[in-house]
Design a protein around this motif. Sequence first.
Motif, PDB file in Angstrom:
ATOM      1  N   GLU A 133       0.827  -1.204   0.000  1.00 41.48           N
ATOM      2  CA  GLU A 133       0.000   0.000   0.000  1.00 41.48           C
ATOM      3  C   GLU A 133       0.866   1.261   0.000  1.00 41.48           C
ATOM      4  O   GLU A 133       0.636   2.194  -0.772  1.00 41.48           O
ATOM      5  CB  GLU A 133      -0.922  -0.008   1.221  1.00 41.48           C
ATOM      6  N   LYS A 134       1.875   1.276   0.839  1.00 44.45           N
ATOM      7  CA  LYS A 134       2.776   2.427   0.922  1.00 44.45           C
ATOM      8  C   LYS A 134       3.522   2.629  -0.401  1.00 44.45           C
ATOM      9  O   LYS A 134       3.606   3.745  -0.913  1.00 44.45           O
ATOM     10  CB  LYS A 134       3.762   2.222   2.077  1.00 44.45           C
ATOM     11  N   ALA A 135       4.054   1.554  -0.963  1.00 43.19           N
ATOM     12  CA  ALA A 135       4.803   1.641  -2.215  1.00 43.19           C
ATOM     13  C   ALA A 135       3.917   2.082  -3.373  1.00 43.19           C
ATOM     14  O   ALA A 135       4.315   2.907  -4.199  1.00 43.19           O
ATOM     15  CB  ALA A 135       5.447   0.292  -2.540  1.00 43.19           C
ATOM     16  N   TYR A 136       2.706   1.551  -3.423  1.00 48.04           N
ATOM     17  CA  TYR A 136       1.813   1.891  -4.532  1.00 48.04           C
ATOM     18  C   TYR A 136       1.383   3.358  -4.448  1.00 48.04           C
ATOM     19  O   TYR A 136       1.278   4.034  -5.478  1.00 48.04           O
ATOM     20  CB  TYR A 136       0.601   0.958  -4.558  1.00 48.04           C
ATOM     21  N   ASN A 137       1.173   3.856  -3.244  1.00 49.10           N
ATOM     22  CA  ASN A 137       0.851   5.277  -3.090  1.00 49.10           C
ATOM     23  C   ASN A 137       2.013   6.157  -3.548  1.00 49.10           C
ATOM     24  O   ASN A 137       1.802   7.189  -4.184  1.00 49.10           O
ATOM     25  CB  ASN A 137       0.457   5.597  -1.648  1.00 49.10           C
ATOM     26  N   GLU A 138       3.240   5.736  -3.263  1.00 52.22           N
ATOM     27  CA  GLU A 138       4.432   6.462  -3.753  1.00 52.22           C
ATOM     28  C   GLU A 138       4.471   6.441  -5.285  1.00 52.22           C
ATOM     29  O   GLU A 138       4.757   7.458  -5.928  1.00 52.22           O
ATOM     30  CB  GLU A 138       5.717   5.847  -3.191  1.00 52.22           C
ATOM     31  N   TYR A 139       4.211   5.287  -5.857  1.00 51.50           N
ATOM     32  CA  TYR A 139       4.157   5.144  -7.317  1.00 51.50           C
ATOM     33  C   TYR A 139       3.131   6.103  -7.916  1.00 51.50           C
ATOM     34  O   TYR A 139       3.406   6.806  -8.896  1.00 51.50           O
ATOM     35  CB  TYR A 139       3.839   3.691  -7.685  1.00 51.50           C
ATOM     36  N   LEU A 140       1.919   6.153  -7.326  1.00 55.55           N
ATOM     37  CA  LEU A 140       0.867   7.032  -7.834  1.00 55.55           C
ATOM     38  C   LEU A 140       1.280   8.503  -7.754  1.00 55.55           C
ATOM     39  O   LEU A 140       0.997   9.282  -8.676  1.00 55.55           O
ATOM     40  CB  LEU A 140      -0.445   6.801  -7.081  1.00 55.55           C
ATOM     41  N   GLU A 141       1.954   8.884  -6.675  1.00 56.42           N
ATOM     42  CA  GLU A 141       2.430  10.272  -6.539  1.00 56.42           C
ATOM     43  C   GLU A 141       3.483  10.595  -7.603  1.00 56.42           C
ATOM     44  O   GLU A 141       3.454  11.665  -8.202  1.00 56.42           O
ATOM     45  CB  GLU A 141       2.998  10.511  -5.133  1.00 56.42           C
ATOM     46  N   LEU A 142       4.415   9.674  -7.837  1.00 52.66           N
ATOM     47  CA  LEU A 142       5.434   9.893  -8.863  1.00 52.66           C
ATOM     48  C   LEU A 142       4.800   9.981 -10.255  1.00 52.66           C
ATOM     49  O   LEU A 142       5.194  10.807 -11.077  1.00 52.66           O
ATOM     50  CB  LEU A 142       6.482   8.775  -8.832  1.00 52.66           C
TER      51      LEU A 142
ATOM     52  N   LYS B  88       1.682  10.877 -10.928  1.00 50.40           N
ATOM     53  CA  LYS B  88       0.923  12.123 -10.984  1.00 50.40           C
ATOM     54  C   LYS B  88       1.845  13.310 -11.277  1.00 50.40           C
ATOM     55  O   LYS B  88       1.482  14.223 -12.013  1.00 50.40           O
ATOM     56  CB  LYS B  88       0.192  12.326  -9.658  1.00 50.40           C
ATOM     57  N   ALA B  89       3.048  13.283 -10.705  1.00 50.64           N
ATOM     58  CA  ALA B  89       4.028  14.358 -10.903  1.00 50.64           C
ATOM     59  C   ALA B  89       4.818  14.166 -12.206  1.00 50.64           C
ATOM     60  O   ALA B  89       5.759  14.909 -12.462  1.00 50.64           O
ATOM     61  CB  ALA B  89       4.973  14.426  -9.716  1.00 50.64           C
ATOM     62  N   LYS B  90       4.423  13.169 -12.995  1.00 53.84           N
ATOM     63  CA  LYS B  90       5.084  12.838 -14.267  1.00 53.84           C
ATOM     64  C   LYS B  90       6.574  12.507 -14.082  1.00 53.84           C
ATOM     65  O   LYS B  90       7.414  12.830 -14.908  1.00 53.84           O
ATOM     66  CB  LYS B  90       4.893  13.954 -15.284  1.00 53.84           C
ATOM     67  N   LEU B  91       6.876  11.865 -12.954  1.00 52.81           N
ATOM     68  CA  LEU B  91       8.246  11.444 -12.662  1.00 52.81           C
ATOM     69  C   LEU B  91       8.453   9.950 -12.876  1.00 52.81           C
ATOM     70  O   LEU B  91       9.561   9.446 -12.696  1.00 52.81           O
ATOM     71  CB  LEU B  91       8.621  11.817 -11.223  1.00 52.81           C
ATOM     72  N   TRP B  92       7.392   9.225 -13.213  1.00 52.73           N
ATOM     73  CA  TRP B  92       7.500   7.784 -13.450  1.00 52.73           C
ATOM     74  C   TRP B  92       7.512   7.556 -14.962  1.00 52.73           C
ATOM     75  O   TRP B  92       6.542   7.159 -15.562  1.00 52.73           O
ATOM     76  CB  TRP B  92       6.309   7.050 -12.814  1.00 52.73           C
ATOM     77  N   THR B  93       8.665   7.830 -15.576  1.00 46.30           N
ATOM     78  CA  THR B  93       8.812   7.656 -17.029  1.00 46.30           C
ATOM     79  C   THR B  93      10.114   6.944 -17.306  1.00 46.30           C
ATOM     80  O   THR B  93      11.022   6.906 -16.465  1.00 46.30           O
ATOM     81  CB  THR B  93       8.824   9.009 -17.765  1.00 46.30           C
ATOM     82  N   ASN B  94      10.247   6.423 -18.498  1.00 48.08           N
ATOM     83  CA  ASN B  94      11.491   5.738 -18.886  1.00 48.08           C
ATOM     84  C   ASN B  94      12.691   6.683 -18.838  1.00 48.08           C
ATOM     85  O   ASN B  94      13.798   6.258 -18.574  1.00 48.08           O
ATOM     86  CB  ASN B  94      11.360   5.142 -20.287  1.00 48.08           C
ATOM     87  N   ARG B  95      12.456   7.951 -19.115  1.00 50.68           N
ATOM     88  CA  ARG B  95      13.570   8.914 -19.102  1.00 50.68           C
ATOM     89  C   ARG B  95      14.105   9.114 -17.691  1.00 50.68           C
ATOM     90  O   ARG B  95      15.291   9.327 -17.513  1.00 50.68           O
ATOM     91  CB  ARG B  95      13.121  10.240 -19.677  1.00 50.68           C
ATOM     92  N   ASN B  96      13.220   9.083 -16.709  1.00 49.84           N
ATOM     93  CA  ASN B  96      13.657   9.356 -15.331  1.00 49.84           C
ATOM     94  C   ASN B  96      14.273   8.138 -14.666  1.00 49.84           C
ATOM     95  O   ASN B  96      15.149   8.267 -13.819  1.00 49.84           O
ATOM     96  CB  ASN B  96      12.481   9.841 -14.480  1.00 49.84           C
TER      97      ASN B  96
END
Length: 149
Positions: free
Chosen positions: A129-138, A140-148
């Motif tokens: 739950e904690k990890a998935y919430n972190e994933y969703l925040e990243l 949402k902030a467009k930080l979860w991309t192949n470039r990053n």
Amino acid sequence: MIEAISCGGVVIYRGKILLLYKNIHHRYEGWVLPKGTVEEGEDHETTALREVKEESGADAKIIKYIGKSSYNFVVPEGEVNKDVHWFLMRSNSYHSKPQREEFFVDSGYYKYHEAYHLLKFPNEKDILEKAYNEYLELKKAKLWTNRNY
């Protein structure tokens, strides 16, 4: 009391979470997150990446530290107090191959609600739950991309 330290990962690819199914001669069965024991000379990040690769065959990268879970269990030598350090990780494919030598008989990537209900242990559900919430925040902030990552 025997002290033990393990490290593992919540591995995500395209919003789905990697789980492993363990079956030890029908005495222990259940879905778990990949994790394992720190070897001499390893830091927590190295252990987490190695264990994810060994147990699941998945190539993953660490995104961030999620936290620690703790639990106790009994072995013939005595009571074990185990701490597990968890990392949010990203994979670049759905590839997984369960490690038969460790009694993993199945693996796969599951939607969050499926993974949450499949997991055997409450402490792993909490970490998920904690990890998935972190994933969703990243994300949402467009930080979860192949470039990053």
